[in-house]
Design an enzyme around this catalytic site. Structure first.
Site, mmCIF file in Angstrom:
data_model
loop_
_atom_site.group_PDB
_atom_site.id
_atom_site.type_symbol
_atom_site.label_atom_id
_atom_site.label_comp_id
_atom_site.label_asym_id
_atom_site.label_seq_id
_atom_site.Cartn_x
_atom_site.Cartn_y
_atom_site.Cartn_z
ATOM 1 N N ASP A 82 0.810 -1.228 0.000
ATOM 2 C CA ASP A 82 0.000 0.000 0.000
ATOM 3 C C ASP A 82 0.841 1.274 0.000
ATOM 4 O O ASP A 82 0.327 2.356 -0.282
ATOM 5 C CB ASP A 82 -1.010 0.013 1.156
ATOM 6 C CG ASP A 82 -0.382 -0.247 2.511
ATOM 7 O OD1 ASP A 82 0.823 -0.572 2.569
ATOM 8 O OD2 ASP A 82 -1.088 -0.149 3.536
ATOM 9 N N GLU A 111 11.589 -0.064 15.341
ATOM 10 C CA GLU A 111 11.475 1.074 14.411
ATOM 11 C C GLU A 111 11.331 2.336 15.247
ATOM 12 O O GLU A 111 11.925 3.365 14.981
ATOM 13 C CB GLU A 111 10.286 0.918 13.463
ATOM 14 C CG GLU A 111 10.177 2.059 12.470
ATOM 15 C CD GLU A 111 9.088 1.860 11.424
ATOM 16 O OE1 GLU A 111 9.118 2.577 10.423
ATOM 17 O OE2 GLU A 111 8.206 0.991 11.599
ATOM 18 N N ASP A 164 11.070 -0.003 1.935
ATOM 19 C CA ASP A 164 9.940 0.134 2.856
ATOM 20 C C ASP A 164 8.672 0.497 2.083
ATOM 21 O O ASP A 164 7.763 -0.302 1.950
ATOM 22 C CB ASP A 164 10.236 1.165 3.945
ATOM 23 C CG ASP A 164 9.340 1.006 5.176
ATOM 24 O OD1 ASP A 164 8.619 -0.016 5.283
ATOM 25 O OD2 ASP A 164 9.370 1.893 6.054
#
Length: 337
Positions: free
Chosen positions: A19, A202, A279
């Site tokens: 996405d 993260e 990413d």
């Protein structure tokens, strides 16, 4: 390193979100087919889906996904999105890619979970046929979902293990939902022999990374917080855990603020296996080629080092030994210059 050569060299990408990686032009086509209103101006559309170089935090970065997800609620849209990511991978010289997505985020218009996975796999395989890029999928459980809902995703990964789903991930709010929140879910994945790559470190703390490894992860998404907890580095080295680093994204989200803080060299010097990833190709406005060129600028990365990072990715890929052998030969052949 020359950008044109870096682009041509075969690369492996293991951390790429579906996405966050759809071209704005493809997104426009997908939206128009569903009569979803979107800015007519290309620049305005880009601003809607591409994050600025410096976001206030991870949540600011993640707002770029809101509009995209409204467009990805039909099988046709998901198939087109997956196909688009493979076409980009081909242009970027990627030989193998694992594309991850969270099925639970695509049910707003009534799609059933198996239909969602089938649509993405169909797009990936069509892309593989047309562009020659080998691909597989990873299913993400969203940390804020109910445990029962996440367990469904684990079972879904198991159901599709023969047709292109090769692993399971946990994504989302790591601070409020650290790894041990999901001890039972991950035990189920381990019991079903589903490989685990988990987002950890993260943001949050290095202990999240160590806990994710203890709970069965063989790969870690990001792992940046380990820089402040060097006591856990030995565990990752001993277990041969692969760190999926995403340089552009890590700076955008504010995970690190300065190059001096970025732990790429620290991890390499500690003997950890590291690989490089995009990413989110669109949200971070990047390619794997651009990521390697950044490392060349920051650290004077050499072709030999790029090859090693690529081999690290291949070693950690959720592929059969035979598939790895073929890709390994392809990489060795390409670096004979």
């Amino acid at each position: 390193m020359e950008e044109s050569r870096v682009r041509q060299l075969p690369k492996i990408e293991l951390h790429c979100h579906l996405d966050g990686s759809i071209r704005p032009t493809t997104l426009r086509t997908i939206a128009e087919k569903q009569n979803i209103p979107l800015p007519q101006d290309e620049q305005a559309l880009k601003e809607l889906v591409v994050a600025p170089e410096k976001c206030t935090d991870l949540n600011d970065y993640l707002t770029r996904f809101d509009f995209v997800l409204t467009c990805l609620q039909t099988a046709e849209a998901l198939q087109a999105a997956a196909y688009d990511v493979i076409s980009q991978a081909a242009e970027d010289g990627v030989a193998y890619i694992e594309v991850r997505f969270a099925p639970s985020q695509h049910t707003e218009k009534g799609l059933r979970l198996p239909e969602i996975v089938t649509a993405v796999l169909t797009g990936l395989k069509q892309g593989e046929e047309d562009f020659g890029v080998k691909s597989n999928a990873l299913l993400c459980g969203m940390r804020h979902d109910q445990q029962q809902a996440i367990e469904k995703i684990v079972h879904l990964a198991h159901d599709f293990r023969e047709t292109g789903v090769v692993g399971f991930d946990l994504a989302g709010n790591e601070v409020d939902f650290p790894p041990y929140t999901f001890e039972d879910v991950l035990a189920l994945a381990n019991q079903l022999s589903i490989p685990l790559t988990l987002h950890a470190g993260e943001c949050g703390c290095g202990k999240n990374v160590a806990d994710a490894v203890t709970l069965g992860a063989t790969r870690i998404g990001h792992g940046i917080a380990l820089k402040d907890t060097p006591e856990y580095l030995a565990l990752l080295k001993e277990k041969k855990v692969l760190l999926e680093m995403c340089p552009t994204s890590n700076f955008q989200t504010g995970t690190v603020k300065t190059l001096a803080e970025y732990p790429f060299q620290q991890f390499i010097e500690a003997g950890l296996a590291v690989c490089i990833n995009t990413d989110n190709r669109t949200v971070s406005d990047t390619t794997l080629t651009k990521e390697f060129m950044k490392l060349a600028t920051w650290y004077q990365l050499s072709y030999d080092e790029m090859k090693q990072l690529t081999k690290n990715a291949l070693a950690g890929a959720f592929l059969s030994p035979d598939e790895k052998k073929l890709l390994n030969q392809k990489i060795d052949q390409a670096y004979l210059f």
